[in-house]
Design a protein around this motif. Structure first.
Motif, short mmCIF file in Angstrom:
data_model
loop_
_atom_site.label_atom_id
_atom_site.label_comp_id
_atom_site.label_asym_id
_atom_site.label_seq_id
_atom_site.Cartn_x
_atom_site.Cartn_y
_atom_site.Cartn_z
N THR A 1 33.81 47.01 35.05
CA THR A 1 34.17 45.77 35.72
C THR A 1 33.27 44.59 35.38
O THR A 1 33.42 43.52 35.94
CB THR A 1 34.18 45.94 37.25
OG1 THR A 1 32.89 46.36 37.67
CG2 THR A 1 35.22 46.95 37.67
N GLY A 2 32.35 44.77 34.50
CA GLY A 2 31.47 43.65 34.16
C GLY A 2 30.60 44.00 32.98
O GLY A 2 30.76 45.03 32.35
N GLY A 3 29.70 43.13 32.71
CA GLY A 3 28.76 43.37 31.63
C GLY A 3 28.19 42.05 31.16
O GLY A 3 28.93 41.10 30.94
N ALA A 4 26.90 42.01 31.11
CA ALA A 4 26.24 40.79 30.67
C ALA A 4 24.83 41.11 30.21
O ALA A 4 24.19 42.03 30.72
CB ALA A 4 26.19 39.76 31.79
N GLU A 5 24.38 40.36 29.25
CA GLU A 5 23.02 40.49 28.78
C GLU A 5 22.12 39.65 29.70
O GLU A 5 22.44 38.50 30.00
CB GLU A 5 22.93 39.96 27.35
CG GLU A 5 21.59 40.14 26.71
CD GLU A 5 21.59 39.68 25.26
OE1 GLU A 5 20.52 39.28 24.78
OE2 GLU A 5 22.65 39.71 24.62
#
Length: 56
Positions: A45-49
């Motif tokens: 449901t998401g993902g970010a550096e």
């Protein structure tokens, strides 16, 4: 449904030294991980550096 947080720690200095091709190789492995999760019926449901720690 259970939810989990996945953190992938790494060496920030090593990341900054990587070439664009090296970074793309890492991102490719992350995309493969996400694809395999989806194939097994999991929902990503998401993902970010995160920003570098020096900016904290």
């Amino acid at each position: 449904m259970d939810e989990y947080l996945i953190l992938l720690p790494d060496d920030e200095d090593a990341w900054e030294r990587l070439s664009d091709d090296g970074r793309e190789a890492v991102h490719s492995r992350h995309r493969e991980f996400a694809r395999r999760l989806q194939e097994s019926g999991q929902v990503l449901t998401g993902g970010a550096e995160l920003a570098p720690s020096r900016t904290a």
